[in-house]
Design a protein around this motif. Structure first.
Motif, PDB file in Angstrom:
ATOM      1  N   SER A  51       0.823  -1.207   0.000  1.00 39.01           N
ATOM      2  CA  SER A  51       0.000   0.000   0.000  1.00 39.01           C
ATOM      3  C   SER A  51       0.858   1.260   0.000  1.00 39.01           C
ATOM      4  O   SER A  51       0.350   2.355  -0.129  1.00 39.01           O
ATOM      5  N   PHE A  52       2.180   1.087   0.122  1.00 42.16           N
ATOM      6  CA  PHE A  52       3.122   2.205   0.103  1.00 42.16           C
ATOM      7  C   PHE A  52       3.527   2.528  -1.320  1.00 42.16           C
ATOM      8  O   PHE A  52       3.730   1.641  -2.138  1.00 42.16           O
ATOM      9  N   GLY A  53       3.721   3.800  -1.572  1.00 43.86           N
ATOM     10  CA  GLY A  53       4.344   4.237  -2.813  1.00 43.86           C
ATOM     11  C   GLY A  53       5.468   5.181  -2.455  1.00 43.86           C
ATOM     12  O   GLY A  53       5.292   6.069  -1.626  1.00 43.86           O
ATOM     13  N   LEU A  54       6.630   4.969  -3.027  1.00 48.17           N
ATOM     14  CA  LEU A  54       7.786   5.825  -2.767  1.00 48.17           C
ATOM     15  C   LEU A  54       8.120   6.638  -4.009  1.00 48.17           C
ATOM     16  O   LEU A  54       8.155   6.093  -5.113  1.00 48.17           O
ATOM     17  N   ILE A  55       8.379   7.907  -3.812  1.00 44.50           N
ATOM     18  CA  ILE A  55       8.884   8.752  -4.887  1.00 44.50           C
ATOM     19  C   ILE A  55      10.307   9.099  -4.514  1.00 44.50           C
ATOM     20  O   ILE A  55      10.553   9.758  -3.516  1.00 44.50           O
ATOM     21  N   LEU A  56      11.219   8.613  -5.320  1.00 47.11           N
ATOM     22  CA  LEU A  56      12.646   8.782  -5.064  1.00 47.11           C
ATOM     23  C   LEU A  56      13.250   9.741  -6.082  1.00 47.11           C
ATOM     24  O   LEU A  56      12.771   9.855  -7.207  1.00 47.11           O
ATOM     25  N   GLU A  57      14.333  10.366  -5.694  1.00 46.62           N
ATOM     26  CA  GLU A  57      15.012  11.317  -6.579  1.00 46.62           C
ATOM     27  C   GLU A  57      15.519  10.639  -7.847  1.00 46.62           C
ATOM     28  O   GLU A  57      15.441  11.200  -8.933  1.00 46.62           O
ATOM     29  N   GLU A  58      16.040   9.430  -7.725  1.00 45.77           N
ATOM     30  CA  GLU A  58      16.636   8.736  -8.867  1.00 45.77           C
ATOM     31  C   GLU A  58      15.609   8.002  -9.724  1.00 45.77           C
ATOM     32  O   GLU A  58      15.949   7.294 -10.640  1.00 45.77           O
ATOM     33  N   PHE A  59      14.354   8.155  -9.407  1.00 47.15           N
ATOM     34  CA  PHE A  59      13.302   7.415 -10.093  1.00 47.15           C
ATOM     35  C   PHE A  59      13.205   7.817 -11.558  1.00 47.15           C
ATOM     36  O   PHE A  59      13.346   8.963 -11.915  1.00 47.15           O
ATOM     37  N   THR A  60      12.972   6.861 -12.395  1.00 52.74           N
ATOM     38  CA  THR A  60      12.672   7.125 -13.797  1.00 52.74           C
ATOM     39  C   THR A  60      11.647   6.098 -14.260  1.00 52.74           C
ATOM     40  O   THR A  60      11.532   5.020 -13.678  1.00 52.74           O
ATOM     41  N   PHE A  61      10.924   6.449 -15.259  1.00 51.41           N
ATOM     42  CA  PHE A  61       9.967   5.513 -15.831  1.00 51.41           C
ATOM     43  C   PHE A  61      10.729   4.454 -16.619  1.00 51.41           C
ATOM     44  O   PHE A  61      11.885   4.657 -16.993  1.00 51.41           O
ATOM     45  N   LEU A  62      10.088   3.352 -16.895  1.00 51.57           N
ATOM     46  CA  LEU A  62      10.705   2.289 -17.692  1.00 51.57           C
ATOM     47  C   LEU A  62      10.936   2.817 -19.101  1.00 51.57           C
ATOM     48  O   LEU A  62       9.998   3.277 -19.763  1.00 51.57           O
ATOM     49  N   PRO A  63      12.176   2.783 -19.579  1.00 54.30           N
ATOM     50  CA  PRO A  63      12.511   3.447 -20.854  1.00 54.30           C
ATOM     51  C   PRO A  63      11.852   2.831 -22.084  1.00 54.30           C
ATOM     52  O   PRO A  63      11.672   3.503 -23.083  1.00 54.30           O
ATOM     53  N   TYR A  64      11.477   1.579 -22.019  1.00 51.43           N
ATOM     54  CA  TYR A  64      10.901   0.925 -23.183  1.00 51.43           C
ATOM     55  C   TYR A  64       9.378   1.072 -23.255  1.00 51.43           C
ATOM     56  O   TYR A  64       8.757   0.617 -24.194  1.00 51.43           O
ATOM     57  N   LEU A  65       8.790   1.742 -22.257  1.00 52.29           N
ATOM     58  CA  LEU A  65       7.350   1.989 -22.260  1.00 52.29           C
ATOM     59  C   LEU A  65       7.075   3.469 -22.455  1.00 52.29           C
ATOM     60  O   LEU A  65       7.850   4.322 -22.013  1.00 52.29           O
ATOM     61  N   SER A  66       5.951   3.781 -23.049  1.00 48.54           N
ATOM     62  CA  SER A  66       5.545   5.176 -23.194  1.00 48.54           C
ATOM     63  C   SER A  66       5.165   5.733 -21.816  1.00 48.54           C
ATOM     64  O   SER A  66       4.977   4.980 -20.858  1.00 48.54           O
ATOM     65  N   VAL A  67       5.032   7.036 -21.726  1.00 46.95           N
ATOM     66  CA  VAL A  67       4.609   7.654 -20.467  1.00 46.95           C
ATOM     67  C   VAL A  67       3.254   7.091 -20.045  1.00 46.95           C
ATOM     68  O   VAL A  67       3.059   6.739 -18.877  1.00 46.95           O
ATOM     69  N   ILE A  68       2.338   6.973 -20.988  1.00 45.31           N
ATOM     70  CA  ILE A  68       1.002   6.448 -20.663  1.00 45.31           C
ATOM     71  C   ILE A  68       1.095   5.018 -20.147  1.00 45.31           C
ATOM     72  O   ILE A  68       0.478   4.675 -19.134  1.00 45.31           O
ATOM     73  N   ASP A  69       1.864   4.176 -20.814  1.00 51.85           N
ATOM     74  CA  ASP A  69       2.014   2.790 -20.364  1.00 51.85           C
ATOM     75  C   ASP A  69       2.661   2.732 -18.978  1.00 51.85           C
ATOM     76  O   ASP A  69       2.290   1.900 -18.154  1.00 51.85           O
ATOM     77  N   ASN A  70       3.634   3.610 -18.720  1.00 51.34           N
ATOM     78  CA  ASN A  70       4.255   3.679 -17.403  1.00 51.34           C
ATOM     79  C   ASN A  70       3.245   4.084 -16.333  1.00 51.34           C
ATOM     80  O   ASN A  70       3.268   3.553 -15.229  1.00 51.34           O
ATOM     81  N   LEU A  71       2.372   5.020 -16.654  1.00 48.42           N
ATOM     82  CA  LEU A  71       1.374   5.469 -15.673  1.00 48.42           C
ATOM     83  C   LEU A  71       0.450   4.334 -15.248  1.00 48.42           C
ATOM     84  O   LEU A  71       0.036   4.269 -14.103  1.00 48.42           O
ATOM     85  N   PHE A  72       0.150   3.457 -16.175  1.00 50.41           N
ATOM     86  CA  PHE A  72      -0.814   2.391 -15.896  1.00 50.41           C
ATOM     87  C   PHE A  72      -0.160   1.035 -15.660  1.00 50.41           C
ATOM     88  O   PHE A  72      -0.837   0.016 -15.587  1.00 50.41           O
ATOM     89  N   VAL A  73       1.165   0.997 -15.494  1.00 53.78           N
ATOM     90  CA  VAL A  73       1.885  -0.270 -15.374  1.00 53.78           C
ATOM     91  C   VAL A  73       1.415  -1.101 -14.170  1.00 53.78           C
ATOM     92  O   VAL A  73       1.383  -2.324 -14.252  1.00 53.78           O
ATOM     93  N   CYS A  74       1.038  -0.493 -13.092  1.00 54.27           N
ATOM     94  CA  CYS A  74       0.572  -1.227 -11.901  1.00 54.27           C
ATOM     95  C   CYS A  74      -0.912  -1.010 -11.645  1.00 54.27           C
ATOM     96  O   CYS A  74      -1.398  -1.200 -10.531  1.00 54.27           O
ATOM     97  N   SER A  75      -1.616  -0.616 -12.658  1.00 47.35           N
ATOM     98  CA  SER A  75      -3.031  -0.292 -12.520  1.00 47.35           C
ATOM     99  C   SER A  75      -3.881  -1.373 -13.175  1.00 47.35           C
ATOM    100  O   SER A  75      -3.483  -1.994 -14.150  1.00 47.35           O
ATOM    101  N   ALA A  76      -5.064  -1.554 -12.642  1.00 48.88           N
ATOM    102  CA  ALA A  76      -6.005  -2.512 -13.219  1.00 48.88           C
ATOM    103  C   ALA A  76      -6.930  -1.832 -14.237  1.00 48.88           C
ATOM    104  O   ALA A  76      -7.880  -2.439 -14.709  1.00 48.88           O
ATOM    105  N   THR A  77      -6.631  -0.587 -14.594  1.00 49.31           N
ATOM    106  CA  THR A  77      -7.464   0.176 -15.518  1.00 49.31           C
ATOM    107  C   THR A  77      -7.439  -0.446 -16.914  1.00 49.31           C
ATOM    108  O   THR A  77      -6.383  -0.778 -17.438  1.00 49.31           O
ATOM    109  N   LYS A  78      -8.633  -0.564 -17.486  1.00 50.56           N
ATOM    110  CA  LYS A  78      -8.743  -1.130 -18.830  1.00 50.56           C
ATOM    111  C   LYS A  78      -8.285  -0.114 -19.872  1.00 50.56           C
ATOM    112  O   LYS A  78      -8.395   1.096 -19.682  1.00 50.56           O
ATOM    113  N   GLU A  79      -7.785  -0.634 -20.970  1.00 50.47           N
ATOM    114  CA  GLU A  79      -7.246   0.191 -22.061  1.00 50.47           C
ATOM    115  C   GLU A  79      -8.251   1.244 -22.538  1.00 50.47           C
ATOM    116  O   GLU A  79      -7.889   2.396 -22.755  1.00 50.47           O
ATOM    117  N   ASN A  80      -9.524   0.875 -22.675  1.00 51.05           N
ATOM    118  CA  ASN A  80     -10.517   1.808 -23.203  1.00 51.05           C
ATOM    119  C   ASN A  80     -10.913   2.907 -22.202  1.00 51.05           C
ATOM    120  O   ASN A  80     -11.595   3.855 -22.581  1.00 51.05           O
TER     121      ASN A  80
END
Length: 186
Positions: A51-80
Motif C-alpha cells: 500500500s506504500f508508494g515511494l517517490i525517489l530522486e533517482e526514479f525514472t519511468f521504464l525506458p521501453y514503455l511510453s509515459v502512458i504505459d508507465n502510468l498504468f503499469v501497476c493499474s487494473a485500468t482497462k485500455e478503453n
C-alpha cells in the motif's frame, strides 16, 4: 511539531495513520542523506508495503514503455478507460495532454514529479512517501506543489508524507502535521 526518535517511529506512524492528510517530516540535510537508504529499506520491509508508494530522486519511468504505459503499469485500468482517466487526472495535476506523448526524460522535474504521483495514485497506493530533493523545483513550483498534494489527499484519499529538510515547506499551512526526527537512525 511532534518529535520522533528515528525512521522506525516514522514508519510506525505511517502504518498507524489511515487519515488522508499531508504530513511533512523535517530532517536536517546530513541526516537525510545518511539515513534515507535505511528508511527506504525499512519502509519496504513492512508487511503493508504494497500500500506504500515511494517517490525517489533517482526514479525514472521504464525506458521501453511510453509515459502512458508507465502510468498504468501497476493499474487494473482497462485500455478503453485510459483516455478518460488521463483527462480527469491531468486537470487535477494541471498537466497538458501533450505531456503524455513526450519522452519522460525531456519533461521538467516538476512534470516528472507530477507523473510519478499520478502513477502511484492510479496504482491505488494509499500512502505515498516523497523522499526526493525538491531543490530542483522553483519557488513557484513548490508553491504549486503543496496545494496539489493537499488536493490529492482529498481526491485520491491518500496519506502523503513529505520527507524534507526545508523548514518552510514543513511549516506550510497546507501541511496537516509535521513530526521532526530528533536523533540518527541506527
Amino acid at each position: 511539531m511532534d518529535t520522533v526518535i528515528d525512521y522506525r517511529e516514522i514508519i510506525r506512524k505511517i502504518n498507524d495513520t489511515s487519515d488522508s492528510k499531508l504530513f511533512a517530516v523535517l530532517e536536517n540535510e546530513q541526516q537525510l542523506e545518511a539515513e534515507l537508504p535505511h528508511f527506504i529499506h525499512f519502509a519496504l520491509s513492512q508487511e503493508q508495503n504494497k500500500s506504500f508508494g515511494l517517490i525517489l530522486e533517482e526514479f525514472t519511468f521504464l525506458p521501453y514503455l511510453s509515459v502512458i504505459d508507465n502510468l498504468f503499469v501497476c493499474s487494473a485500468t482497462k485500455e478503453n478507460e485510459r483516455k478518460r482517466i488521463l483527462r480527469e487526472w491531468s486537470a487535477i495535476f494541471d498537466l497538458p495532454m501533450t505531456v503524455f506523448s513526450s519522452p519522460f526524460e525531456q519533461l521538467s522535474p516538476f512534470e516528472q514529479l507530477k507523473l510519478q504521483l499520478m502513477q502511484l495514485i492510479l496504482s491505488e497506493k494509499k500512502t505515498i512517501i516523497l523522499t526526493n530533493d525538491l531543490s530542483e523545483l522553483s519557488i513557484h513550483e513548490k508553491q504549486q506543489l503543496l496545494p496539489l498534494l493537499k488536493t490529492l489527499t482529498k481526491k485520491a484519499s491518500v496519506s502523503l508524507w513529505l520527507i524534507t529538510n526545508d523548514e518552510k515547506l514543513a511549516a506550510s499551512p497546507y501541511i496537516d502535521a509535521s513530526p521532526s526526527i530528533s536523533r540518527s537512525y541506527t
